[in-house]
Structures are given as C-alpha cells and as structure tokens.
Motif scaffolding. Structure first.
Motif, PDB file in Angstrom:
ATOM      1  N   ALA A  85       0.828  -1.209   0.000  1.00 39.32           N
ATOM      2  CA  ALA A  85       0.000   0.000   0.000  1.00 39.32           C
ATOM      3  C   ALA A  85       0.862   1.259   0.000  1.00 39.32           C
ATOM      4  CB  ALA A  85      -0.936  -0.004   1.206  1.00 39.32           C
ATOM      5  N   ALA A  86       1.972   1.232   0.742  1.00 39.09           N
ATOM      6  CA  ALA A  86       2.860   2.392   0.798  1.00 39.09           C
ATOM      7  C   ALA A  86       3.497   2.665  -0.554  1.00 39.09           C
ATOM      8  CB  ALA A  86       3.931   2.173   1.858  1.00 39.09           C
ATOM      9  N   VAL A  87       4.006   1.618  -1.209  1.00 33.22           N
ATOM     10  CA  VAL A  87       4.631   1.798  -2.524  1.00 33.22           C
ATOM     11  C   VAL A  87       3.608   2.262  -3.549  1.00 33.22           C
ATOM     12  CG1 VAL A  87       5.806   0.605  -4.413  1.00 33.22           C
ATOM     13  CG2 VAL A  87       6.463   0.133  -2.055  1.00 33.22           C
ATOM     14  N   ALA A  88       2.420   1.647  -3.553  1.00 33.33           N
ATOM     15  CA  ALA A  88       1.385   2.010  -4.523  1.00 33.33           C
ATOM     16  C   ALA A  88       0.920   3.453  -4.336  1.00 33.33           C
ATOM     17  CB  ALA A  88       0.201   1.053  -4.400  1.00 33.33           C
ATOM     18  N   SER A  89       0.684   3.851  -3.096  1.00 33.83           N
ATOM     19  CA  SER A  89       0.217   5.219  -2.845  1.00 33.83           C
ATOM     20  C   SER A  89       1.298   6.247  -3.180  1.00 33.83           C
ATOM     21  CB  SER A  89      -0.226   5.362  -1.391  1.00 33.83           C
ATOM     22  OG  SER A  89       0.846   5.085  -0.501  1.00 33.83           O
ATOM     23  N   ASN A  90       2.570   5.908  -2.930  1.00 39.59           N
ATOM     24  CA  ASN A  90       3.657   6.819  -3.290  1.00 39.59           C
ATOM     25  C   ASN A  90       3.742   7.001  -4.792  1.00 39.59           C
ATOM     26  OD1 ASN A  90       4.816   7.678  -0.837  1.00 39.59           O
ATOM     27  ND2 ASN A  90       5.768   5.682  -0.538  1.00 39.59           N
ATOM     28  N   LEU A  91       3.607   5.911  -5.534  1.00 35.78           N
ATOM     29  CA  LEU A  91       3.659   5.996  -6.997  1.00 35.78           C
ATOM     30  C   LEU A  91       2.495   6.819  -7.544  1.00 35.78           C
ATOM     31  CD1 LEU A  91       4.729   2.344  -7.956  1.00 35.78           C
ATOM     32  CD2 LEU A  91       6.116   4.433  -8.058  1.00 35.78           C
ATOM     33  N   LEU A  92       1.302   6.592  -6.986  1.00 32.17           N
ATOM     34  CA  LEU A  92       0.132   7.349  -7.454  1.00 32.17           C
ATOM     35  C   LEU A  92       0.255   8.828  -7.115  1.00 32.17           C
ATOM     36  CD1 LEU A  92      -2.753   4.867  -6.520  1.00 32.17           C
ATOM     37  CD2 LEU A  92      -1.918   5.435  -8.804  1.00 32.17           C
ATOM     38  N   ALA A  93       0.814   9.134  -5.943  1.00 34.80           N
ATOM     39  CA  ALA A  93       0.925  10.537  -5.516  1.00 34.80           C
ATOM     40  C   ALA A  93       1.998  11.281  -6.290  1.00 34.80           C
ATOM     41  CB  ALA A  93       1.215  10.605  -4.023  1.00 34.80           C
ATOM     42  N   LEU A  95       4.014   9.968  -9.318  1.00 27.92           N
ATOM     43  CA  LEU A  95       4.017   9.778 -10.771  1.00 27.92           C
ATOM     44  C   LEU A  95       2.624   9.890 -11.379  1.00 27.92           C
ATOM     45  CD1 LEU A  95       6.513   6.756 -11.029  1.00 27.92           C
ATOM     46  CD2 LEU A  95       6.992   9.211 -11.178  1.00 27.92           C
ATOM     47  N   GLY A  96       1.606   9.547 -10.602  1.00 28.79           N
ATOM     48  CA  GLY A  96       0.249   9.597 -11.135  1.00 28.79           C
ATOM     49  C   GLY A  96      -0.423  10.942 -11.030  1.00 28.79           C
ATOM     50  N   GLY A  97       0.236  11.899 -10.385  1.00 31.60           N
ATOM     51  CA  GLY A  97      -0.330  13.238 -10.264  1.00 31.60           C
ATOM     52  C   GLY A  97      -1.468  13.352  -9.265  1.00 31.60           C
ATOM     53  N   MET A  98      -1.673  12.356  -8.447  1.00 34.89           N
ATOM     54  CA  MET A  98      -2.751  12.392  -7.457  1.00 34.89           C
ATOM     55  C   MET A  98      -2.196  12.965  -6.152  1.00 34.89           C
ATOM     56  SD  MET A  98      -4.333   8.605  -8.368  1.00 34.89           S
ATOM     57  CE  MET A  98      -5.756   8.737  -7.292  1.00 34.89           C
ATOM     58  N   THR A  99      -1.956  14.273  -6.167  1.00 30.66           N
ATOM     59  CA  THR A  99      -1.307  14.921  -5.020  1.00 30.66           C
ATOM     60  C   THR A  99      -2.161  14.873  -3.758  1.00 30.66           C
ATOM     61  OG1 THR A  99      -2.209  17.042  -5.790  1.00 30.66           O
ATOM     62  CG2 THR A  99       0.027  16.466  -6.487  1.00 30.66           C
ATOM     63  N   TRP A 100      -3.476  14.719  -3.911  1.00 27.33           N
ATOM     64  CA  TRP A 100      -4.342  14.655  -2.741  1.00 27.33           C
ATOM     65  C   TRP A 100      -4.072  13.395  -1.912  1.00 27.33           C
ATOM     66  CZ3 TRP A 100      -7.410  10.334  -2.494  1.00 27.33           C
ATOM     67  CH2 TRP A 100      -7.615   9.638  -3.696  1.00 27.33           C
ATOM     68  N   LEU A 101      -3.346  12.420  -2.509  1.00 21.09           N
ATOM     69  CA  LEU A 101      -3.006  11.209  -1.782  1.00 21.09           C
ATOM     70  C   LEU A 101      -1.792  11.388  -0.871  1.00 21.09           C
ATOM     71  CD1 LEU A 101      -3.386   8.168  -4.241  1.00 21.09           C
ATOM     72  CD2 LEU A 101      -4.468   8.462  -2.015  1.00 21.09           C
ATOM     73  N   ALA A 102      -1.094  12.520  -0.980  1.00 24.28           N
ATOM     74  CA  ALA A 102       0.171  12.708  -0.265  1.00 24.28           C
ATOM     75  C   ALA A 102       0.056  12.473   1.243  1.00 24.28           C
ATOM     76  CB  ALA A 102       0.738  14.088  -0.557  1.00 24.28           C
ATOM     77  N   PRO A 103      -0.931  13.107   1.932  1.00 24.11           N
ATOM     78  CA  PRO A 103      -0.998  12.865   3.387  1.00 24.11           C
ATOM     79  C   PRO A 103      -1.329  11.426   3.736  1.00 24.11           C
ATOM     80  CG  PRO A 103      -2.891  14.138   2.653  1.00 24.11           C
ATOM     81  CD  PRO A 103      -1.940  14.089   1.511  1.00 24.11           C
ATOM     82  N   TRP A 104      -2.169  10.769   2.936  1.00 24.75           N
ATOM     83  CA  TRP A 104      -2.542   9.387   3.227  1.00 24.75           C
ATOM     84  C   TRP A 104      -1.384   8.445   2.899  1.00 24.75           C
ATOM     85  CZ3 TRP A 104      -6.309  10.592   6.042  1.00 24.75           C
ATOM     86  CH2 TRP A 104      -7.164  11.639   5.682  1.00 24.75           C
ATOM     87  N   SER A 105      -0.622   8.781   1.862  1.00 27.39           N
ATOM     88  CA  SER A 105       0.563   7.997   1.554  1.00 27.39           C
ATOM     89  C   SER A 105       1.577   8.071   2.694  1.00 27.39           C
ATOM     90  CB  SER A 105       1.203   8.496   0.254  1.00 27.39           C
ATOM     91  OG  SER A 105       2.412   7.850  -0.003  1.00 27.39           O
ATOM     92  N   ALA A 106       1.788   9.278   3.221  1.00 34.89           N
ATOM     93  CA  ALA A 106       2.705   9.437   4.359  1.00 34.89           C
ATOM     94  C   ALA A 106       2.189   8.688   5.581  1.00 34.89           C
ATOM     95  CB  ALA A 106       2.882  10.923   4.682  1.00 34.89           C
ATOM     96  N   ALA A 107       0.877   8.701   5.784  1.00 38.33           N
ATOM     97  CA  ALA A 107       0.297   7.995   6.933  1.00 38.33           C
ATOM     98  C   ALA A 107       0.494   6.483   6.803  1.00 38.33           C
ATOM     99  CB  ALA A 107      -1.191   8.315   7.049  1.00 38.33           C
ATOM    100  N   ILE A 108       0.362   5.948   5.587  1.00 34.29           N
ATOM    101  CA  ILE A 108       0.577   4.509   5.383  1.00 34.29           C
ATOM    102  C   ILE A 108       2.039   4.156   5.622  1.00 34.29           C
ATOM    103  CG2 ILE A 108       0.519   2.653   3.682  1.00 34.29           C
ATOM    104  CD1 ILE A 108      -1.880   4.072   2.397  1.00 34.29           C
TER     105      ILE A 108
END
Length: 242
Positions: A90-98, A100-113
């Motif tokens: 989940a951490a790797v996937a959310s980091n890639l989406l945030a 490379l995928g341009g989904m910057t809104w995922l940044a806080p949730w990626s850091a939380a994971i």
C-alpha cells in the motif's frame, strides 16, 4: 609460472573469504537495515528537491521497506508478516500514485501509510528484542535499526500532519515554507533522542501532541529496550567470567 600458480592457490582462499563475509552479513540482517537507514539519512540532503533526487529517494525508500519487511519476516509470526506486507504494498502504490500519477491529494494518506508500516516494523523488532533473555550481537544492531525506524515513522507522521495542516511547523529559516523531508527527519531524530526541539517548532495543537508523543516514545524506548539489552550484555559478561 610461479605467479600463475600463486594466483590459482589464492583464488579459492579469496572465494572462501567472500563466503565467510556473506555468512557474517547473513547472521546480522539488523546491521544491514541499520546501514541502509544511515546511508539514506546521509544521502538525502545531496539530492533532495531534484527530479533525479526524487527518483533516488523513491528507490531508497523501497530498499528500506524491503529490508524492514525482511526483518519482520525473520522475527515475527505469519500474521505480523502479512500485515507488514500489505502495508508495504500500500505504501509503494500510494507513493507511486501521488508522485508519478499526479494524485497529489493522496500525499498525506501515503505518508500515513508509510508511518504505519514503520511503526509496525519497529513494534515487531521490539518484540524480537524483548523475547530473548540474552543480548546477541544482532539484537544490539537491531536496537539501532529500531530507533531509526521509529524516527522514520514519526517523520512520515509529521509529513502527513503538515500536508493536512499547512504551516503547522515553523523553523528559523523560511518559517512559512513547508518543511522538507530532511528537516522533518532531523526534527524527528531530535525529538526521539530527547535532545530538544531545535530550530523547528510545532505551532498547532495537533503537531505539539505528536511532538510530545514522540518524546515519550523515545524516553520509554531508551528506558525499557536499550537499558534491558545493556543489562543482559553485562549479565552475560559477568557469567562468562564466573
């Protein structure tokens, strides 16, 4: 001819020396994890903020995740390993989406994971150290590796807090700017070691609560885990002399 004969004789010896070195490294996976964390700590400031640096940051992060996952697999049961694997994916996937995928809104949730994974890995390593009644060399390396995992976990926690609450952390330099990863990691190490807050100050109630929690965790880690390993080491030394 003599030189060739010596080289033929020395080749098996060199191969045996390499095998012995690999065997020694294999006995102390905690030392590998600790070394990777320290290398990352020293390397981040040199490439932070550049495109190549961001890619290298991601690669180093994945390497550390894999090493931490290996340690969890070595020291814990199947349930803890499964939880760690799910959090790592989940951490790797959310980091890639945030990133490379341009989904910057995922940044806080990626850091939380990321923070959850490192907290989980640190808890597994603490359980590993407390389960034994003698302090091995690998457990001494594990104490340092666990400390760095906790520092990383809280740094990601502050990154999530900063993403959700812009301006929650101020500093002597560029006080209104978001704190960089290097600054967050420095702040985390300072709090965890209870050496003081330094030049970064939490401004919101939530950031201050997180800072207080990290100070408490750092004090308890030194008081319970490190002091226990030191006591077991001294006890084993006194028993060997008796």
């Amino acid at each position: 001819m003599i030189g060739d004969r010596n080289s033929v004789v020395d080749e098996p010896a060199a191969r045996l020396a390499r095998l012995r070195l690999l065997a020694q490294v294999g006995r102390h996976p905690s030392a590998i994890l600790l070394l990777a964390q320290l290398v990352a700590l020293l390397a981040y400031p040199f490439f932070e903020g550049t495109p190549a640096g961001n890619a290298a940051f991601g690669v180093l992060g994945v390497v550390v995740l894999l090493l931490a996952l290996r340690m969890v697999n070595r020291t814990s049961g199947h349930t803890r390993v499964l939880v760690a694997a799910v959090l790592a994916v989940a951490a790797v996937a959310s980091n890639l989406l945030a990133t490379l995928g341009g989904m910057t809104w995922l940044a806080p949730w990626s850091a939380a994971i990321d923070a959850l994974f490192y907290f989980h890995a640190a808890a597994c390593l603490v359980a590993y150290m407390l389960a034994d009644r003698r302090a091995t060399r690998d457990e001494l390396f594990c104490a340092g590796a666990t400390f760095t995992l906790l520092a990383w976990a809280f740094a990601y926690t502050f990154a999530a807090c900063q993403a959700l609450q812009p301006g929650c952390l101020a500093a002597a330099v560029n006080p209104d700017a978001p704190r960089t990863w290097t600054e967050l990691l420095f702040f985390s190490f300072v709090l965890l070691s209870s050496t003081g807050i330094g030049d970064i100050i939490p401004l919101t109630s939530q950031a201050r609560a997180l800072a207080s929690l990290e100070i408490f965790v750092g004090v308890m880690y030194l008081a319970l885990v490190v002091s226990r390993l030191i006591g077991l080491s001294l006890l084993a030394r006194s028993e060997s002399k008796a």
